[in-house]
Design a protein around this motif. Structure first.
Motif, PDB file in Angstrom:
ATOM      1  N   GLY A   1       0.810  -1.218   0.000  1.00 37.89           N
ATOM      2  CA  GLY A   1       0.000   0.000   0.000  1.00 37.89           C
ATOM      3  C   GLY A   1       0.838   1.259   0.000  1.00 37.89           C
ATOM      4  O   GLY A   1       0.542   2.220  -0.721  1.00 37.89           O
ATOM      5  N   ALA A   2       1.899   1.267   0.787  1.00 40.32           N
ATOM      6  CA  ALA A   2       2.774   2.443   0.833  1.00 40.32           C
ATOM      7  C   ALA A   2       3.446   2.671  -0.516  1.00 40.32           C
ATOM      8  O   ALA A   2       3.573   3.806  -0.984  1.00 40.32           O
ATOM      9  CB  ALA A   2       3.817   2.258   1.935  1.00 40.32           C
ATOM     10  N   ARG A   3       3.872   1.570  -1.153  1.00 42.09           N
ATOM     11  CA  ARG A   3       4.542   1.699  -2.454  1.00 42.09           C
ATOM     12  C   ARG A   3       3.578   2.181  -3.536  1.00 42.09           C
ATOM     13  O   ARG A   3       3.916   3.068  -4.337  1.00 42.09           O
ATOM     14  CB  ARG A   3       5.163   0.355  -2.849  1.00 42.09           C
ATOM     15  CG  ARG A   3       5.733   0.335  -4.260  1.00 42.09           C
ATOM     16  CD  ARG A   3       6.347  -1.008  -4.600  1.00 42.09           C
ATOM     17  NE  ARG A   3       5.448  -2.127  -4.384  1.00 42.09           N
ATOM     18  CZ  ARG A   3       4.446  -2.454  -5.210  1.00 42.09           C
ATOM     19  NH1 ARG A   3       4.207  -1.728  -6.295  1.00 42.09           N
ATOM     20  NH2 ARG A   3       3.693  -3.504  -4.954  1.00 42.09           N
ATOM     21  N   ILE A   4       2.385   1.607  -3.570  1.00 45.77           N
ATOM     22  CA  ILE A   4       1.414   1.996  -4.608  1.00 45.77           C
ATOM     23  C   ILE A   4       0.926   3.421  -4.379  1.00 45.77           C
ATOM     24  O   ILE A   4       0.705   4.178  -5.332  1.00 45.77           O
ATOM     25  CB  ILE A   4       0.250   0.988  -4.634  1.00 45.77           C
ATOM     26  CG1 ILE A   4       0.781  -0.395  -5.042  1.00 45.77           C
ATOM     27  CG2 ILE A   4      -0.841   1.427  -5.600  1.00 45.77           C
ATOM     28  CD1 ILE A   4      -0.230  -1.520  -4.905  1.00 45.77           C
ATOM     29  N   GLU A   5       0.783   3.808  -3.127  1.00 46.22           N
ATOM     30  CA  GLU A   5       0.441   5.201  -2.833  1.00 46.22           C
ATOM     31  C   GLU A   5       1.566   6.132  -3.278  1.00 46.22           C
ATOM     32  O   GLU A   5       1.316   7.221  -3.805  1.00 46.22           O
ATOM     33  CB  GLU A   5       0.174   5.377  -1.334  1.00 46.22           C
ATOM     34  CG  GLU A   5      -0.022   6.811  -0.871  1.00 46.22           C
ATOM     35  CD  GLU A   5      -1.256   7.499  -1.440  1.00 46.22           C
ATOM     36  OE1 GLU A   5      -1.306   8.750  -1.402  1.00 46.22           O
ATOM     37  OE2 GLU A   5      -2.174   6.798  -1.919  1.00 46.22           O
TER      38      GLU A   5
END
Length: 326
Positions: free
Chosen positions: A238-242
């Protein structure tokens, strides 16, 4: 409480700069009789049934809403408001004009404004930060790939997947657009899809990035039983895609003079999450959408930061027997 007093309280809310909603009816929950258990923000409130009005000489109690209406918590600038007014939660129907942190007014320190020139100076500084061009973003989902591959390098495109990529490349070329670049996920299936598409768009620069790799962006709502990653996967992916969203999806740079057309070849989860975030829809709803292999999703970001979705998962250019969603 009289209707006249209710209107006065509503006017107070408007005078304080609040935006007010009309009443939102909440249905009764089973087993709760006439009471309604609602949540507003992170707190919970139970609305009691309407009671008889107190004597005129008694101090008025806290305002109670009719059963089935949401309560509005008191604000610092206004006394408690009647229950038929609701202050919306964040991102519930309101457009955040500074969603990409590039709103001109937000980039200026107003305390440093020149007091002598006033509005003229402010207007000049605002123009310095205003975008001039529109960005067209084409999000392409990779083609069908070998699901039996254990490692990423083994998950290559199937023969049908290669056909799909050819069809997508021809479709993009037929638009007659001068594309600026192709940014693609570093995963094998996205890289191979990019190589095939790029044959139909000669001269367009290709850039690979790990940010666009497939993953679990955020726990979906409603949940699904057939796909349940570990909580840590949501946390990490999630952090990477955000980060991918913040890095690639925003209004044009102020130095950009002409409209741009960019292609992003990546994955269904990433695209669906980006669409929700760009349109300021609840990101937890990303799994409610479905995207075909090789599909085209077209987002437009205007200089003022407004975002429009031109197409979502378009595969109308493919013959029916070539369409898959694996």
């Amino acid at each position: 409480m009289s209707f006249r007093r209710a209107l006065a309280l509503a006017a107070c809310g408007l005078a304080g700069g609040s935006v007010l909603f009309s009443a939102v009816v909440v249905g009764k929950q089973p087993g709760r009789g006439s009471d309604t258990d609602t949540r507003l923000g992170s707190s919970s409130a139970t609305v009691p049934p309407a009671t008889a009005a107190p004597p005129a000489t008694a101090a008025p109690p806290a305002a109670a809403a009719p059963p089935g209406l949401l309560l509005l918590p008191p604000s610092a600038s206004c006394p408690p408001a009647p229950g038929w007014i609701e202050r919306p939660a964040a991102n519930s129907g309101y457009w955040d004009s500074n969603w990409d942190r590039r709103e001109p007014l937000a980039l200026i320190n107003l305390k440093k404004k020149n007091e002598e020139t006033g509005e003229e100076e402010l207007s000049s500084r605002l123009n310095h930060f205003k975008a001039k061009a529109t960005r067209h973003i084409f999000l392409i989902r990779h083609s069908q790939y070998n699901l039996d591959g254990r490692a990423d390098k083994d998950r290559t495109l199937t023969p049908l997947g290669r056909e799909q990529a050819e069809l997508t490349g021809k479709r993009l070329a037929s638009l007659g657009i001068k594309f600026d670049q192709i940014i693609h996920s570093s995963m094998t299936r996205a890289t191979e899809t990019t190589e095939i598409i790029s044959k139909h768009l000669p001269g367009v620069k290709k850039v690979s990035t790990d940010l666009l790799r497939e993953g679990a962006p955020i726990e979906p709502d409603p949940p699904v039983s057939h796909w349940k990653p570990e909580a840590v996967q949501y946390y990490e992916d999630g952090a990477r895609i955000e980060a991918a969203f913040r890095n690639f999806i925003h209004r044009a740079d102020v130095k950009q003079e002409e409209d741009s057309y960019e292609i992003f070849v990546c994955h269904a989860n990433v695209i669906r999450y980006i669409v929700c975030r760009a349109l300021q829809f609840p990101p937890e709803g990303w799994l409610r959408m479905s995207l075909n292999n090789g599909s085209i999703t077209h987002l437009v970001i205007r200089p003022n930061g407004r975002v429009a979705l031109r197409t979502l998962g378009d595969t109308g250019f493919m013959p029916p027997d070539k369409i898959t969603r694996t």
